[in-house]
Scaffold this motif. Sequence first.
Motif, PDB file in Angstrom:
ATOM      1  N   GLU A 181       0.848  -1.187   0.000  1.00  0.00           N
ATOM      2  CA  GLU A 181       0.000   0.000   0.000  1.00  0.00           C
ATOM      3  C   GLU A 181       0.883   1.236   0.000  1.00  0.00           C
ATOM      4  O   GLU A 181       1.850   1.307   0.764  1.00  0.00           O
ATOM      5  N   THR A 182       0.563   2.192  -0.840  1.00  0.00           N
ATOM      6  CA  THR A 182       1.381   3.388  -1.014  1.00  0.00           C
ATOM      7  C   THR A 182       0.633   4.614  -0.507  1.00  0.00           C
ATOM      8  O   THR A 182      -0.574   4.752  -0.720  1.00  0.00           O
ATOM      9  N   PHE A 183       1.386   5.517   0.180  1.00  0.00           N
ATOM     10  CA  PHE A 183       0.806   6.729   0.769  1.00  0.00           C
ATOM     11  C   PHE A 183       1.571   7.950   0.274  1.00  0.00           C
ATOM     12  O   PHE A 183       2.684   7.838  -0.242  1.00  0.00           O
ATOM     13  N   GLU A 184       0.959   9.114   0.473  1.00  0.00           N
ATOM     14  CA  GLU A 184       1.573  10.339  -0.032  1.00  0.00           C
ATOM     15  C   GLU A 184       2.696  10.847   0.854  1.00  0.00           C
ATOM     16  O   GLU A 184       3.474  11.714   0.432  1.00  0.00           O
ATOM     17  N   HIS A 185       2.782  10.360   2.083  1.00  0.00           N
ATOM     18  CA  HIS A 185       3.824  10.794   3.015  1.00  0.00           C
ATOM     19  C   HIS A 185       4.614   9.578   3.509  1.00  0.00           C
ATOM     20  O   HIS A 185       4.112   8.451   3.474  1.00  0.00           O
ATOM     21  N   PRO A 186       5.837   9.791   3.987  1.00  0.00           N
ATOM     22  CA  PRO A 186       6.597   8.684   4.568  1.00  0.00           C
ATOM     23  C   PRO A 186       5.865   8.074   5.765  1.00  0.00           C
ATOM     24  O   PRO A 186       5.355   8.788   6.630  1.00  0.00           O
TER      25      PRO A 186
END
Length: 299
Positions: free
Chosen positions: A62-67
């Motif tokens: 799953e990929t997010f916009e922030h670290p």
Amino acid sequence: MKNQRLALLLRSFRSSSMRMKCEKGHIRCLTTLLICLILGACSTVQFRPPMVIDSFAAAGVETFEHPVSKALFDVRSQTLYVMLRDWHEIRLYRDGRMINRIGGLGLERINFRKLGDIALDNDGGLLALDTVARQIRKFSNEGMYVTQIDIAGTVQPELMAVGTDQNIYIYDGLGEQIFVYSLLDGGEQFRFGKFELDRISQLTCNRDYVLAYSMAHDKTTVFTVLGQTLRTIDALCLYDNFNNLVEYRNGILTGSSSAVPIAVGSGTIRNLNRSANVLLMAIDNEIRRFNINYRSPMR
């Protein structure tokens, strides 16, 4: 029925006939009482057959916009908790959809002055550590505030891990030691690790062990839950429920009893933790999931 039998035994011990007995009789009665208590406690222990790690299986990214600083997964409610330390925020996801968010700077009970770490308690509730306020706040799996524990004995609490014995382990970054608090009454139990820990970046535990990992030194120090130092390992490690060691080293995930390691991929790993047989790795802006596959050692 157990409580009734224990109450009857205590009443009989206090009766006048028992008080007239000799000292040896008292000792025999106390021994009997102790055996009854031990048998009663043991009857509630659930036996877990030993299992060894057979392999790991990639279960999604799953990929997010922030670290992402850390991710937790509650298998009972199927809730994914994503911690964004730089934003002092925790986001709650279910079925791939964000259902709530907690945090941000502020003075309300859902805000944090400095979000340090998150953990799941034994009931599946979310615990959030506020480093500046020196508090642990509990939230439901819907993100609703429940209660808080003050940990005033610490100076700079940074990380935490919850044990199966209703104890919570707090790493104090200034004192470089681990504090143990009770989740039942919030009282401090004991401390350990002084002069043995340096720049710890992750804290995990299971029923028997507490593991403190330093990213700066790429070293994990292993303690018993009573604070005895056992060894150090030159890798990022944690234990599963069966005391199998899971290691991450040079992009490879391995198990102490497994001959089938798995490549994790590139990126900077920020956290590795486990819930039941699910491993979660926070790497850059991603959460990578891996399932642990078990087999009986007799197979």
